[in-house]
Design an enzyme around this catalytic site. Sequence first.
Site, PDB file in Angstrom:
ATOM      1  N   PHE A  80       0.888  -1.173   0.000  1.00  0.00           N
ATOM      2  CA  PHE A  80       0.000   0.000   0.000  1.00  0.00           C
ATOM      3  C   PHE A  80       0.917   1.211   0.000  1.00  0.00           C
ATOM      4  O   PHE A  80       2.094   1.093   0.348  1.00  0.00           O
ATOM      5  CB  PHE A  80      -0.892   0.006   1.249  1.00  0.00           C
ATOM      6  CG  PHE A  80      -0.115  -0.239   2.511  1.00  0.00           C
ATOM      7  CD1 PHE A  80       0.577   0.798   3.134  1.00  0.00           C
ATOM      8  CD2 PHE A  80      -0.010  -1.517   3.052  1.00  0.00           C
ATOM      9  CE1 PHE A  80       1.331   0.565   4.270  1.00  0.00           C
ATOM     10  CE2 PHE A  80       0.755  -1.745   4.197  1.00  0.00           C
ATOM     11  CZ  PHE A  80       1.423  -0.702   4.803  1.00  0.00           C
ATOM     12  N   TYR A 325      -0.088   8.168  41.688  1.00  0.00           N
ATOM     13  CA  TYR A 325       0.980   9.065  41.228  1.00  0.00           C
ATOM     14  C   TYR A 325       0.623   9.834  39.962  1.00  0.00           C
ATOM     15  O   TYR A 325       1.357  10.706  39.535  1.00  0.00           O
ATOM     16  CB  TYR A 325       2.293   8.285  41.039  1.00  0.00           C
ATOM     17  CG  TYR A 325       2.335   7.371  39.847  1.00  0.00           C
ATOM     18  CD1 TYR A 325       2.909   7.776  38.641  1.00  0.00           C
ATOM     19  CD2 TYR A 325       1.786   6.082  39.906  1.00  0.00           C
ATOM     20  CE1 TYR A 325       2.945   6.939  37.553  1.00  0.00           C
ATOM     21  CE2 TYR A 325       1.815   5.247  38.812  1.00  0.00           C
ATOM     22  CZ  TYR A 325       2.401   5.677  37.642  1.00  0.00           C
ATOM     23  OH  TYR A 325       2.425   4.844  36.564  1.00  0.00           O
TER      24      TYR A 325
HETATM   25  C1  LIG Z   1      -2.723  -1.736   6.476  1.00  0.00           C
HETATM   26  C2  LIG Z   1      -3.994  -2.243   6.985  1.00  0.00           C
HETATM   27  C3  LIG Z   1      -4.123  -2.668   8.305  1.00  0.00           C
HETATM   28  C4  LIG Z   1      -2.979  -2.742   9.262  1.00  0.00           C
HETATM   29  O1  LIG Z   1      -2.425  -1.498   9.490  1.00  0.00           O
HETATM   30  P1  LIG Z   1      -1.283  -1.282  10.587  1.00  0.00           P
HETATM   31  O2  LIG Z   1      -1.419   0.169  10.894  1.00  0.00           O
HETATM   32  O3  LIG Z   1      -0.005  -1.629   9.932  1.00  0.00           O
HETATM   33  O4  LIG Z   1      -1.591  -2.150  11.746  1.00  0.00           O
HETATM   34  C5  LIG Z   1      -5.354  -3.083   8.733  1.00  0.00           C
HETATM   35  N1  LIG Z   1      -6.423  -3.074   7.916  1.00  0.00           N
HETATM   36  C6  LIG Z   1      -6.342  -2.675   6.635  1.00  0.00           C
HETATM   37  C7  LIG Z   1      -7.562  -2.681   5.779  1.00  0.00           C
HETATM   38  C8  LIG Z   1      -5.123  -2.236   6.125  1.00  0.00           C
HETATM   39  O5  LIG Z   1      -5.056  -1.815   4.857  1.00  0.00           O
END
Ligand SMILES: *Cc1c(COP(=O)(O)O)cnc(C)c1O
Length: 472
Positions: A80, A325
């Site tokens: 991505f 604390y």
């Molecule tokens: C990338 C992605 C995640 C995981 O993201 P992180 O921030 O790396 O945990 C979860 N769901 C979808 C749909 C994603 O595209």
Amino acid sequence: MTPEEFRSAGHELIDWLADLRTSVPDRPVLAQVDPGQVAGEFSAEPPQGTQSFGQLMAELDSVVVPGLTQTLHPMHFGWFPSNAALSSVLGDIACSGISALGISWESNPSLTEVEQVTCDWMRQLIGLSDQWEGSIQDTASTACLVSMLVARERASGLAQNTGGTQAITQPLVVYTTAQAHSSVAKAALLAGFGWDNVRKVETDPATYAMIPAALEQAIERDLAAGNKPAAIVAAVGTTGTTAIDPVAAIVAIAQRHDCFVHVDAAMAGSVMLLPEYRHLWDGIEGVDAISWNPHKWMGTILDCSLLYFRDIALVEEIMATNPSYLRSNADGAVPQLRDRGIPLGRRFRALKLLFHLRLDGIESIKNRLRRDLENAQWLLQRVEASEHWEVCAPVPLQTICVRHRPDGLSGPELDEHTLAWVGRINQSGAAYLTPSILDGEWMVRVSIGVEATEREHVEALWELMQSACNTR
Ligand SMILES: *Cc1c(COP(=O)(O)O)cnc(C)c1O
């Protein structure tokens, strides 16, 4: 290190980073190193004594840089878009340099309040109403885990206050689909639901989106079996194909059965900055939690995942800790962000968003997203118009899933062909694409959206894909 030494080394570091960024397009996309190669360059024993800053930078150049896969490369089309806008990098550096301790409002009032302000700006920028309260989490995986913990406690009538999960006798069930991100099942398991109580609701064979009628049936089967439907995790933009689960229909079913709904929009949340795409999550105001990652396509450097809840009081009731604390006179008058998630200490991550929004501006970010969406449509048309190429799933956003299917190839031979051509591209370092399995067959995801990727790069990729398959 004194502040004066820091000043001089810091200037050098910024120059080094700027040069590295400039050099990205000339580097291979995929790191050209073998497993263990980077670690093997270091001595096994911890270092004694010190080195000069110059020696350290030389080590970065010779040892570390070759092991960097260049996800900011304009020819990176893998996984991505993991953008890291330089404006937000400055915010990250500011965050580190200020070295705020975020454990309570009092330990750093600015940290808490800038996080509140930026989360609320982002809420407005993606078109959500003011019923939502947000916080910054490290990742969407953590966000989903927090949501599943809240869903479990809500469904069990706050079991944590008595025997906890060990005393819950009625199985609590989570509904998602096989297309959901692996972090969803992980969150459900960590929250104690157990594999037996994670339902993979059937998806539409054409769109890969959850079928509402199948969800309803699954819930009814569970009710008949004496189980308690607790949570539905809907994806707006699945990892594989960016499929969009129908939020409004899911919300209607959830309301009938008093089910918690978490929307995982980690990747696609960015597109909600564009009003013309918000119809994709119609019904969103009826869900209970939404998470999305500015640290993906939008480009605020990792880690910056936003998590919004409609009923923040419930979350705080479940997550609250109030050791002596950490008490102060401000208690009750201010939010304690530790009560909206798992960690106690938090970084001043809001500065990344502040710098990104202030220095780049939302308009330039939105224009970039629109550019990427148009580039995806351009590639889609090319693939659709070409013999032996097929598009495997709808393209609502910027990810295109393709197969090249020469005459007569199918089954394992087709898989072999797919992995061979994508492997040739990836290993060459010229571009990077992610192979992935859909409906039991390998296909190739082209995820467009790196900040540096212009139309010419998508054109070059299409040329590469065709020549890798010998169709050109
Ligand atoms: C990338 C992605 C995640 C995981 O993201 P992180 O921030 O790396 O945990 C979860 N769901 C979808 C749909 C994603 O595209």
